[in-house]
Structure formats: structure tokens, C-alpha cells
Write an enzyme that holds these catalytic residues in place. Structure first.
Site, PDB file in Angstrom:
ATOM      1  N   LYS A   1       0.834  -1.202   0.000  1.00  0.00           N
ATOM      2  CA  LYS A   1       0.000   0.000   0.000  1.00  0.00           C
ATOM      3  C   LYS A   1       0.875   1.260   0.000  1.00  0.00           C
ATOM      4  O   LYS A   1       2.092   1.181   0.169  1.00  0.00           O
ATOM      5  CB  LYS A   1      -0.944  -0.028   1.213  1.00  0.00           C
TER       6      LYS A   1
HETATM    7  C1  LIG Z   1      -4.954  -4.646   0.876  1.00  0.00           C
HETATM    8  C2  LIG Z   1      -6.414  -4.685   0.751  1.00  0.00           C
HETATM    9  C3  LIG Z   1      -7.239  -5.171   1.782  1.00  0.00           C
HETATM   10  C4  LIG Z   1      -6.754  -5.890   3.007  1.00  0.00           C
HETATM   11  O1  LIG Z   1      -5.737  -5.339   3.674  1.00  0.00           O
HETATM   12  P1  LIG Z   1      -4.811  -6.220   4.651  1.00  0.00           P
HETATM   13  O2  LIG Z   1      -4.112  -5.170   5.427  1.00  0.00           O
HETATM   14  O3  LIG Z   1      -3.920  -7.030   3.795  1.00  0.00           O
HETATM   15  O4  LIG Z   1      -5.711  -7.043   5.486  1.00  0.00           O
HETATM   16  C5  LIG Z   1      -8.603  -5.078   1.620  1.00  0.00           C
HETATM   17  N1  LIG Z   1      -9.146  -4.571   0.517  1.00  0.00           N
HETATM   18  C6  LIG Z   1      -8.401  -4.119  -0.498  1.00  0.00           C
HETATM   19  C7  LIG Z   1      -9.067  -3.538  -1.692  1.00  0.00           C
HETATM   20  C8  LIG Z   1      -7.005  -4.184  -0.420  1.00  0.00           C
HETATM   21  O5  LIG Z   1      -6.280  -3.756  -1.452  1.00  0.00           O
END
Ligand SMILES: *Cc1c(COP(=O)(O)O)cnc(C)c1O
Length: 391
Positions: A196
Site C-alpha cells: 500500500k
Molecule cells: C490490501 C487490501 C485489503 C486488506 O488489507 P490487509 O491489510 O492485507 O488485510 C482489503 N481490501 C483491499 C481492496 C485491499 O487492497
């Protein structure tokens, strides 16, 4: 492998592998993490409190709590709303499977709505037709960081009295009509996974409307525990184990002030992608580019649509050929309703044709703040060569 390293021409041509993404973590943050490790307190403590306070300030003072994933924040929001068996939750089939898994996890049923081919986000024109007397919430997803139209979303949700859990996992630092995502709206969920735009290694946060809902989330975060006084402890509901560590929070504290710088860098690289793809007449090759939005999105990802059946090789072969020349790529995402688990619950091919087409043909290209313009050139050149040889 060893032979190619010693080959004189190969060594000239050998470029370092360009990954799909990689985090940028500065020395100050690394030193801070070392300090936390030496402090004697490494799990949830003062660093988490500080991270939460800084996140709250970033979102204009709204209540915020940090957790050990983005996924659990959505599950907790569903539990706070009391959503479970017999309830329906509307979402998109083109997202990371976490978005709909949390709906199943609480015993409710996901109701998928097809995507808009331009934004690649849930098609707001199709949401109302999916609302029933059982609909309790909508979980929209800002795919690649491009925000779902919040005016239209909340107009529908408010009129139909449905709560919203924004899956803003990908849109930290994005904005809508000049307002930061997270600074307004209902529940807003973010992820700090290393892919992210900012990271806490693993982690996430949830933005609330009220301190009361934030307090409830604290219970769901840690075994339902409520502490009072010096020795009081009670449990009124079942909670999980979703607390963030201080080590992770310290990484997040170091990342947060960098978000604008990171996102500016991403936008510059994306502008260059657009420039080069248009010079290469990508359209003639049948390569579909994303919406050229330079006001709202944080450019979490840069995704091109491959020409599909107009191309004589599969996406997987395109990815293999990119790997051969040292370039990483990714798929975000195979559509959820066609996974075995979801097929067993009744979904099938053809249910959401726009999302299925995107799920088959979208390709995510490398994009991260420490990438260079030369890297962008390398990616465009390689992809255009592969596609034009098979069109
Ligand atoms: C990364 C992501 C998640 C989940 O995040 P985590 O921190 O890995 O649990 C949920 N929804 C979307 C669209 C994502 O890209």
C-alpha cells in the site's frame, strides 16, 4: 544462471529486477524501530497511541483506531453494526478477496454489483437494483486508489438508510472534491500492507464517526476486554486478536509524514507512463489505459487493460515474458465470484461481465516512489514489444 552472469554481453544488458512495488523506508524510521525494540515494550503501547493520534489529526480529528490488518477493520465494522446471518452486504467482485470474505466471516451474504468499465469501481448506477429489505451495508472499494463517487454513494446510502464501510485500503492520501478520503463519510477502512502507499509492515486503521463506535472496536480488537480502574476487567462480547504492535506502529509513524511526497512521485511516474504509452500509440495495440485522474487518486496502482482475445498470447504469457526481461507485474484481481468457494455459493460465469473482462485482462505494472523515469521507459518498451509481436 551463472553462465549468463559471466557472459560479457549479458552483464551489460543485465538490469536489476524491477519489482511490481516496494516500500520506501527511511533511516530515521529504521532507527526508531531499533529504539522501540530496545525500549522493553514492543507490543501495543505508546507507539500505537501516537500512531492513532497522528492518523486522527491527518483525518481532521475523527476517531481512529489502529489494528493488525486492513481486513479485520472491515470485519469489526460489520460486527459493530450487528450484521450477520440473514443480512446482505453490497460490494464489488473486482477487489482483493478480503472485502467479501469478511462478509462471509460474520455470516452475512455478499451481494455483488458489476463495475463501471471507466473507473473499474462498483457501478453506482446498478447499486439500487441490488438493494433488498435485507441490505444492511455497502462496502465500496477505491480500486487502484481512485475514489468511488462519494456524493452519489452517500446519496443512495442515506436515502435507503444503509451504512457504508469504505474499503479505502488502496486510497490513503486520495481525495474526493478536495476532501481527503477518511476525513468524512461513515466507517473508513485503510490497510498498511507493504504494497500500500504507506505501510506498517502489516496493519490497518479504521476511522469512525463516534468515539462510542471506536470504543466498541477496541473491544472487538482484543478479546472483548474492558478494563476499569487498577484491577477491573470484564468481557461483554466476543472479540478477536487484532491489535497492532508498537514495532509496526513505529514504522507507520515514520511513513505517515511521507504520504504526500510518495503520492506526488507516483503521479509523476504515471504521467510519464501516459506520455510514453501515447507516443507508442498504445491505443492502436488495443491497450486500455486507466482514467487519467490527477486530482483525486493516489495512484496506488497503474493498470492497463490487455487486448484480450485480439492478442495471440495469454496474459500469463505476457507476464512470463516481462519476468524474462526482469520486470515484475501483477493481477489485481481475479474476480471473486468465480473462486471455488463463491461458485459453491451459487455464482457463475457471466454474472458480472464487465468485472469478468477486467479480471481477465487487467495487468498491473510496476509503480512505487523510488522508481525512476528510466524504469518506466523500460516497462513501456518491453510491454509494447511483447504485445505488438502478438497482435
Ligand atoms: C490490501 C487490501 C485489503 C486488506 O488489507 P490487509 O491489510 O492485507 O488485510 C482489503 N481490501 C483491499 C481492496 C485491499 O487492497
Amino acid at each position: 544462471m551463472a553462465a549468463s552472469v559471466t557472459h560479457p554481453q549479458a552483464s551489460v544488458a543485465a538490469l536489476a529486477f524491477l519489482p511490481l512495488t516496494r516500500p520506501t523506508i527511511d533511516e530515521e524510521t529504521i532507527a526508531g524501530v531499533v529504539q522501540v525494540l530496545r525500549s522493553g515494550w514492543i507490543t501495543s503501547g505508546p507507539q500505537v497511541k501516537e500512531f492513532e493520534a497522528k492518523l486522527s489529526a491527518y483525518f481532521g480529528g475523527r476517531p481512529v483506531r489502529a489494528f493488525n490488518s486492513g481486513t479485520c477493520t472491515m470485519e469489526i465494522a460489520l460486527r459493530i453494526l450487528g450484521i450477520g446471518p440473514g443480512d446482505e452486504v453490497i460490494t464489488t467482485p473486482l477487489t482483493w478477496v478480503a472485502t467479501s470474505n469478511v462478509i462471509l466471516e460474520v455470516g452475512a451474504r455478499p451481494v455483488f454489483v458489476d463495475i463501471d468499465p471507466q473507473t473499474r469501481n462498483i457501478d453506482l448506477n446498478k447499486i439500487e437494483a441490488a438493494i433488498t429489505s435485507k441490505t444492511r451495508a455497502i462496502i465500496p472499494v477505491d480500486l487502484a486508489g481512485l475514489p468511488v463517487d462519494r456524493d452519489r454513494l452517500y446519496e443512495i446510502a442515506n436515502r435507503r438508510k444503509i451504512r457504508v464501510i469504505e474499503d479505502a485500503a488502496q486510497s490513503f492520501g486520495s481525495s474526493f472534491k478536495g476532501k481527503k478520503i477518511g476525513s468524512f463519510g461513515d466507517f473508513v477502512s485503510f490497510s498498511f500492507h507493504p504494497n500500500k502507499n504507506i505501510t506498517s509492515i502489516e496493519g490497518g486503521c479504521l476511522v469512525f464517526n463516534t468515539e462510542a463506535e471506536a470504543k466498541l472496536a477496541e473491544q472487538y480488537r482484543l478479546q472483548g476486554v474492558i478494563r476499569t480502574g487498577n484491577d477491573g476487567m470484564d468481557v461483554e462480547r466476543v472479540g478477536g486478536k487484532f491489535n497492532l504492535t508498537d514495532v509496526a506502529a513505529r514504522v507507520g509513524i515514520g511513513q505517515l509524514p511521507k504520504i504526500d511526497e510518495f503520492n506526488v512521485k507516483r503521479a509523476e511516474l504515471v504521467k510519464y507512463y501516459f506520455e510514453l504509452f501515447s507516443q507508442q500509440e498504445a491505443k492502436k495495440l488495443g491497450l486500455g489505459l486507466p482514467l487519467a485522474n490527477f486530482t483525486d487518486t493516489n495512484w496506488h496502482m497503474f493498470q492497463v487493460m490487455l487486448p484480450g482475445t485480439h492478442m495471440s498470447i495469454k496474459r500469463s504469457d505476457v507476464m512470463g515474458k516481462l519476468t524474462e526481461v526482469g520486470i515484475g507485474s501483477g493481477v489485481h484481481y481475479p474476480v471473486i465470484h468465480l473462486f471455488s468457494l463463491y461458485r459453491s455459493l451459487g455464482w457463475k460465469e457471466g454474472d458480472f461481465p464487465v468485472a469478468e473482462n477486467a479480471g481477465r485482462n487487467l495487468l498491473t505494472l510496476p509503480l512505487f516512489p523510488s522508481m525512476t523515469r528510466a524504469d518506466v521507459e523500460r516497462v513501456v518498451k518491453a510491454l509494447v514489444a511483447i504485445v505488438s509481436a502478438h497482435i
